[in-house]
Design an enzyme around this catalytic site. Structure first.
Site, PDB file in Angstrom:
ATOM      1  N   ASP A  48       3.898  14.743  -5.561  1.00  0.00           N
ATOM      2  CA  ASP A  48       3.583  14.282  -4.212  1.00  0.00           C
ATOM      3  C   ASP A  48       2.585  15.296  -3.634  1.00  0.00           C
ATOM      4  OD1 ASP A  48       3.960  13.386  -1.414  1.00  0.00           O
ATOM      5  OD2 ASP A  48       5.173  15.202  -1.233  1.00  0.00           O
ATOM      6  N   ASP A  66       9.637  10.169  -1.060  1.00  0.00           N
ATOM      7  CA  ASP A  66       9.594  10.425  -2.502  1.00  0.00           C
ATOM      8  C   ASP A  66      10.905  10.051  -3.185  1.00  0.00           C
ATOM      9  OD1 ASP A  66       7.026  11.638  -2.347  1.00  0.00           O
ATOM     10  OD2 ASP A  66       7.991  13.430  -1.518  1.00  0.00           O
ATOM     11  N   ASP A 109       9.115  16.172  -1.887  1.00  0.00           N
ATOM     12  CA  ASP A 109       9.879  16.837  -0.822  1.00  0.00           C
ATOM     13  C   ASP A 109      10.414  15.884   0.233  1.00  0.00           C
ATOM     14  OD1 ASP A 109       7.305  16.233   0.242  1.00  0.00           O
ATOM     15  OD2 ASP A 109       7.762  17.578   1.912  1.00  0.00           O
TER      16      ASP A 109
HETATM   17  P1  ADP Z   1       2.689  11.879   1.807  1.00  0.00           P
HETATM   18  O1  ADP Z   1       2.978  10.978   0.642  1.00  0.00           O
HETATM   19  O2  ADP Z   1       1.361  12.536   1.636  1.00  0.00           O
HETATM   20  O3  ADP Z   1       3.815  12.843   2.082  1.00  0.00           O
HETATM   21  P2  ADP Z   1       3.392   9.912   3.930  1.00  0.00           P
HETATM   22  O4  ADP Z   1       3.698   8.714   3.081  1.00  0.00           O
HETATM   23  O5  ADP Z   1       4.523  10.587   4.571  1.00  0.00           O
HETATM   24  O6  ADP Z   1       2.459  10.970   3.117  1.00  0.00           O
HETATM   25  O7  ADP Z   1       2.374   9.464   5.060  1.00  0.00           O
HETATM   26  C1  ADP Z   1       1.189   8.782   4.717  1.00  0.00           C
HETATM   27  C2  ADP Z   1       0.242   8.687   5.862  1.00  0.00           C
HETATM   28  O8  ADP Z   1       0.818   7.945   6.942  1.00  0.00           O
HETATM   29  C3  ADP Z   1      -0.131  10.011   6.462  1.00  0.00           C
HETATM   30  O9  ADP Z   1      -1.175  10.633   5.754  1.00  0.00           O
HETATM   31  C4  ADP Z   1      -0.568   9.579   7.860  1.00  0.00           C
HETATM   32  O10 ADP Z   1      -1.874   9.078   7.817  1.00  0.00           O
HETATM   33  C5  ADP Z   1       0.377   8.446   8.189  1.00  0.00           C
HETATM   34  N1  ADP Z   1       1.556   8.890   8.953  1.00  0.00           N
HETATM   35  C6  ADP Z   1       2.841   8.897   8.543  1.00  0.00           C
HETATM   36  N2  ADP Z   1       3.661   9.328   9.532  1.00  0.00           N
HETATM   37  C7  ADP Z   1       2.877   9.641  10.588  1.00  0.00           C
HETATM   38  C8  ADP Z   1       3.119  10.138  11.909  1.00  0.00           C
HETATM   39  N3  ADP Z   1       4.346  10.447  12.370  1.00  0.00           N
HETATM   40  N4  ADP Z   1       2.049  10.317  12.722  1.00  0.00           N
HETATM   41  C9  ADP Z   1       0.808  10.024  12.293  1.00  0.00           C
HETATM   42  N5  ADP Z   1       0.517   9.542  11.068  1.00  0.00           N
HETATM   43  C10 ADP Z   1       1.524   9.344  10.220  1.00  0.00           C
HETATM   44 MG    MG Z   2       5.621  14.871   0.994  1.00  0.00          MG
END
Ligand code: ADP
Ligand code: MG
Length: 298
Positions: free
Chosen positions: A38, A247, A243
């Protein structure tokens, strides 16, 4: 391996801060030839900081940040924490704990958040969140997003009542030594892949920095798990390192799920191995330990 060897192996792991939940987990690890990482909070520190903001409409910054913070304060996402921290800097110390009430808060996993604040509909998230809600993305917002992606930053859009009103660029530095870990894995004949919910441009910039060639971006939790299954169907034995809650489906389907110790409870529960020091070198420690335990005695 004998039960004693397995006990020694798990014990050694524990002494290195690599918590192996049972003999099966230790055994599967020696066959791993593909690690799926991730991005956010795994390859990166998971402590993002707002490095750039642009208001696209004429309005008081305090008004903008009040609505934004009132929405994001309800989210557990590291990006949300970064945005709230940044918003606080527009208020005097001690004066900043009271945001207006947000109603109907919804988090859209992999995309962002929405809520009603002061009778306005607030959306904060990536471009696809805005497109899902039929928003028009202004030219200047597009170019800020593109620039952020080039710099391996995450661009976030804000809308009030169907109108894009602001853009954030958020930087989340890499954990130290990530490049070396990927290169050592390669020398161990283990391929590394990145999966992330973040957009493709940002993901590719980060992947390039660390030496990962294959990137799956804009993936929701189910798609992360699907990717793991695809790799397994192609004959790989897959370790997933993550994390977040997002995931956990992938951690469960992987041959070996490895959770970052500093990650969320749900990820830790879903995993077979917990990297207590939240250090990616311990992916190598785990594979080494397992190879030593299961290749010695045949
Ligand atoms: P990763 O797999 O990189 O951990 P996430 O799946 O958690 O990412 O989130 C993907 C995308 O969704 C983020 O890059 C962001 O653009 C958007 N996003 C998710 N949660 C939020 C939030 N609370 N505020 C703003 N954008 C968010
Ligand atoms: Mg993550």
């Amino acid at each position: 391996a004998t039960p004693t060897a397995v006990m020694v192996g798990t014990g050694l792991g524990a002494s290195h801060g690599v918590l192996i939940k049972g003999g099966q987990a230790l055994e599967s690890t020696h066959k791993v030839n593909c690690v799926v990482f991730d991005k956010t909070g795994t390859l990166t520190m998971g402590k993002p900081v707002v490095v750039y903001t642009k208001l696209l409409k004429t309005m008081e910054p305090q008004h903008f940040y009040e609505l934004v913070a009132a929405t994001e304060v309800n989210s557990e996402h590291p990006l949300a924490k970064a945005i709230v921290e940044h918003a606080k800097t527009f208020w005097e110390e001690g004066d900043k704990s009271i945001w207006p009430e947000a109603r109907d808060f919804v988090s859209v996993p992999g995309h962002g958040v929405k809520a009603m604040v002061r009778h306005r509909e607030i959306l904060i998230g990536n471009k696809s969140l805005m497109l899902q809600h039929d928003m028009i993305i202004p030219e200047d917002a597009e170019s800020i997003l593109a620039q952020a992606e080039k710099l391996a930053q995450t661009g976030i859009l804000v809308s009030f009542d169907q109108e894009v009103t602001g853009v954030f660029a958020i930087s989340d530095p890499l954990k130290p030594g990530v490049r070396e870990v990927i290169s050592i894995l390669k020398s161990m004949e283990v391929m590394s892949i990145m999966v992330t919910g973040d957009n493709l441009g940002t993901a590719e910039s980060v992947a390039k920095e660390v030496g990962i060639e294959t990137v799956i971006a804009e993936a929701n939790p189910e798609q992360k798990a699907e990717k793991v299954k695809d790799l397994q169907a192609s004959g790989y034995t897959v370790a997933m390192v993550g994390d977040g809650i997002n995931d956990s489906p992938a951690l469960v389907v992987a041959d070996v799920g490895m959770a970052i110790g500093a990650g969320t409870e749900i990820a830790i529960e879903a995993a077979d191995i917990v990297l207590m020091k939240s250090n990616l070198e311990d992916v190598i420690t785990a594979i080494d330990l397992s190879r030593k335990t299961f290749r010695r005695i045949r």
